[in-house]
Each structure stands twice: as structure tokens, then as C-alpha cells.
Design an enzyme around this catalytic site. Structure first.
Site, PDB file in Angstrom:
ATOM      1  N   HIS A 187      -3.470   4.294  -2.638  1.00 34.46           N
ATOM      2  CA  HIS A 187      -4.539   3.372  -1.883  1.00 34.46           C
ATOM      3  C   HIS A 187      -5.042   3.976  -0.708  1.00 34.46           C
ATOM      4  O   HIS A 187      -6.298   4.020  -0.752  1.00 34.46           O
ATOM      5  CB  HIS A 187      -3.567   1.924  -1.481  1.00 34.46           C
ATOM      6  CG  HIS A 187      -3.181   1.355  -2.564  1.00 34.46           C
ATOM      7  ND1 HIS A 187      -1.853   1.032  -2.504  1.00 34.46           N
ATOM      8  CD2 HIS A 187      -3.747   0.618  -3.558  1.00 34.46           C
ATOM      9  CE1 HIS A 187      -1.696  -0.008  -3.541  1.00 34.46           C
ATOM     10  NE2 HIS A 187      -2.730   0.050  -3.955  1.00 34.46           N
TER      11      HIS A 187
ATOM     12  N   GLY B 249      -9.419   3.299  -8.064  1.00 32.77           N
ATOM     13  CA  GLY B 249      -8.819   4.281  -8.710  1.00 32.77           C
ATOM     14  C   GLY B 249      -8.466   4.561 -10.146  1.00 32.77           C
ATOM     15  O   GLY B 249      -8.701   3.468 -10.969  1.00 32.77           O
TER      16      GLY B 249
ATOM     17  N   LEU C 289       0.754  -1.166   0.027  1.00 31.71           N
ATOM     18  CA  LEU C 289      -0.039   0.180  -0.028  1.00 31.71           C
ATOM     19  C   LEU C 289       0.906   1.317  -0.239  1.00 31.71           C
ATOM     20  O   LEU C 289       2.044   1.280   0.697  1.00 31.71           O
ATOM     21  CB  LEU C 289      -0.887   0.161   1.317  1.00 31.71           C
ATOM     22  CG  LEU C 289      -1.847  -1.044   1.157  1.00 31.71           C
ATOM     23  CD1 LEU C 289      -2.701  -1.059   2.464  1.00 31.71           C
ATOM     24  CD2 LEU C 289      -2.679  -1.295  -0.011  1.00 31.71           C
ATOM     25  N   HIS C 290       0.570   2.081  -0.695  1.00 29.23           N
ATOM     26  CA  HIS C 290       0.958   3.568  -0.782  1.00 29.23           C
ATOM     27  C   HIS C 290      -0.201   4.710  -0.568  1.00 29.23           C
ATOM     28  O   HIS C 290      -1.321   4.310  -0.396  1.00 29.23           O
ATOM     29  CB  HIS C 290       1.913   3.546  -2.171  1.00 29.23           C
ATOM     30  CG  HIS C 290       0.976   3.380  -3.240  1.00 29.23           C
ATOM     31  ND1 HIS C 290      -0.093   4.084  -3.780  1.00 29.23           N
ATOM     32  CD2 HIS C 290       1.144   2.381  -4.417  1.00 29.23           C
ATOM     33  CE1 HIS C 290      -0.575   3.652  -4.915  1.00 29.23           C
ATOM     34  NE2 HIS C 290       0.063   2.689  -5.297  1.00 29.23           N
TER      35      HIS C 290
ATOM     36  N   SER D  23       2.415   0.341  -6.640  1.00 28.26           N
ATOM     37  CA  SER D  23       3.080  -0.583  -5.934  1.00 28.26           C
ATOM     38  C   SER D  23       4.408  -0.728  -6.983  1.00 28.26           C
ATOM     39  O   SER D  23       5.246  -1.386  -6.084  1.00 28.26           O
ATOM     40  CB  SER D  23       2.306  -1.719  -5.641  1.00 28.26           C
ATOM     41  OG  SER D  23       1.054  -1.226  -5.064  1.00 28.26           O
ATOM     42  N   ARG D  24       4.303  -0.904  -8.100  1.00 28.40           N
ATOM     43  CA  ARG D  24       5.396  -1.349  -8.834  1.00 28.40           C
ATOM     44  C   ARG D  24       6.558  -0.393  -8.821  1.00 28.40           C
ATOM     45  O   ARG D  24       7.733  -0.627  -9.345  1.00 28.40           O
ATOM     46  CB  ARG D  24       4.933  -1.501 -10.339  1.00 28.40           C
ATOM     47  CG  ARG D  24       4.143  -3.082 -10.474  1.00 28.40           C
ATOM     48  CD  ARG D  24       3.740  -3.193 -12.220  1.00 28.40           C
ATOM     49  NE  ARG D  24       3.070  -4.453 -11.976  1.00 28.40           N
ATOM     50  CZ  ARG D  24       1.737  -4.889 -11.825  1.00 28.40           C
ATOM     51  NH1 ARG D  24       1.017  -3.818 -11.870  1.00 28.40           N
ATOM     52  NH2 ARG D  24       1.528  -5.937 -11.983  1.00 28.40           N
TER      53      ARG D  24
END
Ligand code: AMP
Length: 291
Positions: free
Chosen positions: A37, A149, A33-34, A190-191
Site C-alpha cells: 500500500h 496495485g 496497510l503494508h 492484508s490477508r
């Protein structure tokens, strides 16, 4: 925050919550998560009594096994972030729990042209895998609202269609949250943690390429804008899957040879090294409410 690992236990808990008049919102994720999110979690929490986040790296939606194998897993820090941001429930299932023999997904979800365009064309089977996991999550949670999103623009359209296919259009409201970006414009993902420091600096080219399309739209042909953006990416070391200018409503590509008009969206997918990044930008209108 309550953590559920069993689908049936969560389902029963939420049935009681619904019977008691509580509204629920589901935020499905694959973890790592960032802040992007978290913007979904906060939006969901603000408008609903209970916010449920799911974390499940869904093998069914990875067409590339090495992408699946390398997908970042940061469960402990994910839990801490969710708690910090007021998430009520985390659903953290195993593969067996998500896909028990008793779950019968459709053999094929009819996504029409969405299946063949853009992500659909470059990641065969991806959207069928997305539908499978979301079908199962909807069965378990039966949320009032479903938060996605805009970063995954085509996925929002696929889920909208899926909700219709499952006959849930009147029951589940889809809410699309704008893309959260780093200060230089790179869409949070996330990547991004898989990029080395040089690649991280270069990655912002995607945002610049999209911005160049937006800025030139009123006076340059789409074909030239797409060629220019593709060149910009390739000169910076990207391997481009697509640069496209499409209608927002159905992702139908615009005529490359006529000046474009109407609500449009520009979309990019490109590899930097081994990492595939996607992003998009609305070219007219400031939000994605039409979805
Ligand atoms: P993922 O974990 O990548 O499957 O993403 C889970 C949800 O978070 C999806 O609905 C994504 O579109 C959304 N999301 C991912 N990145 C961002 C971002 N930068 N801003 C807003 N939402 C995002």
C-alpha cells in the site's frame, strides 16, 4: 496529515485545493496497510501535490460474510504509517457516510465480460461492489489521478472501465503500481496476517506456480502449464479457484491447445485453509502501462 470522517467536509476542502491549482491523487484501500500500500502512497505523493488515502472495508464487495467479519482492522498503526510516509489526507468514513440515502449508485455497472471471468465468476457481485464504492469515492474526491496495485489486476481493468462508464476518462488518470513482494516472492497482502507460520511458508507456492508458467511459456502448451501449476498448488494443500493464462488487454483466456504469444498475464486464486489469496504475473512486457 488531516483525517476526514465526513464526505462533505473532505469534498469542500478538496474543491478549494483544486481551485487553488493543486493536483490530487487518491489511493483507495481497505486498511491493514503494508509496504505494498505504501508504495502506492509514495508514488501518488511524488507525482501530485496532495495524496489522499481512503480506508474503508467495503461491505458491498464481500461476497463471503465471514471474509468481511475477519478482515483485519489496524487503524492506529495505519495512521502512523501514513503519517510517516507523507500522506496528506486520510479519509476514514463510516458505512453510513459512504452510503447515505442520497447516494444513488447505478443498479448495474456494465462491465461486459470482466463480470464473468476469473474473480467475477468466483466472487459473484464482487465487482459491482467495487464499482459502487469507487463511484462514491470519485464523486467525493474528484482526483486527478487514481492509484491502484497491479496485484488486483482484474480490478484495475474494472476501474478503468468504470471511469469510462462515468464519463471521466479525460479527467481521471489511472496509475497502476507494480506488485510489491516479500523477499521469497509472496505478494504482500492484508490477508497474509491470517496465515499461520506453516501456511505462510507454503504461500510462496503461488509465486512459484506463476513463475513456472512464465518460464515454460515459449515451449509448452498453456493447458500443460495450467495443469502443472494447479498440481503444484494442490500438492501443497491449496484449494484452487483458478489458474489462468489470459490476454493482458481483456483477460480473454488463451487457446489452451496452441503455443501462446502476445502480451499475456497468468493469474491465480487459491485458498490456503480459510484464506483466499490472489496473485498474477505479466508474461510479456515488464509493466502494466497498457491498462
Ligand atoms: P486493498 O486494501 O487490499 O483493497 O488494496 C488497496 C490497494 O493496494 C489496491 O489497489 C491493491 O491492488 C493495492 N495493493 C495491495 N497489495 C499490494 C502489493 N503487494 N503491491 C502493490 N499494491 C498492492
Amino acid at each position: 496529515m488531516i483525517i476526514f470522517k465526513k464526505a462533505a467536509t473532505l469534498h469542500n476542502y478538496l474543491r478549494k485545493a483544486h481551485a487553488g491549482g493543486l493536483s490530487t491523487a487518491l489511493v483507495p484501500t481497505m486498511g491493514a496497510l503494508h509496504p505494498g500500500h505504501i508504495s502506492l502512497i509514495r508514488a501518488a505523493k511524488t507525482a501530485n501535490d496532495l495524496c489522499i488515502c481512503s480506508i474503508f472495508v467495503n461491505p458491498a464487495q464481500f461476497n463471503d460474510p465471514s471474509d468481511f467479519a475477519r478482515y483485519p482492522v489496524t487503524t492506529a498503526s495505519d495512521i502512523a504509517l501514513l503519517e510517516l510516509n507523507g500522506c496528506d489526507i486520510l479519509f476514514l468514513p463510516s458505512v453510513e457516510e459512504m452510503y447515505p440515502a442520497s447516494f444513488q449508485p447505478r443498479e448495474h455497472y456494465d462491465l461486459g465480460e470482466l463480470e464473468n471471468r476469473l474473480e467475477g465468476a468466483f466472487r459473484p457481485g464482487h465487482f459491482q461492489g467495487v464499482c459502487k464504492v469507487i463511484n462514491r469515492l470519485l464523486d467525493i474526491v474528484i482526483p486527478h489521478s487514481f492509484y491502484l496495485g497491479q496485484k488486483d489486476y482484474q480490478q484495475c481493468m474494472v476501474v478503468d472501465r468504470l471511469i469510462g462508464l462515468l464519463g471521466l476518462s479525460g479527467n481521471v488518470q489511472l496509475v497502476i503500481v507494480p506488485t510489491l513482494r516479500e523477499s521469497d516472492g509472496l505478494a504482500m497482502s492484508s490477508r497474509n496476517v491470517r496465515l499461520d507460520s506453516e501456511q505462510r511458508k507454503t504461500a510462496v507456492t503461488i509465486f512459484r506456480a506463476l513463475s513456472s508458467i512464465r518460464d515454460g511459456l515459449n515451449y509448452q502448451l498453456p493447458r500443460l502449464l495450467i495443469e502443472g501449476a494447479t498440481r503444484m498448488l494442490e500438492e501443497n494443500g491449496f484449494r484452487v479457484d483458478y489458474v489462468a493464462i489470459c490476454r493482458q488487454a481483456d483477460l480473454e483466456p488463451v487457446d489452451p491447445g496452441s503455443l501462446a504469444a502476445g502480451p499475456l498475464v497468468a493469474l491465480v486464486a487459491a485458498f490456503l485453509g480459510e484464506v483466499r489469496l490472489i496473485d498474477n504475473m505479466l508474461l510479456t512486457g515488464q509493466d502494466a502501462k497498457h491498462l
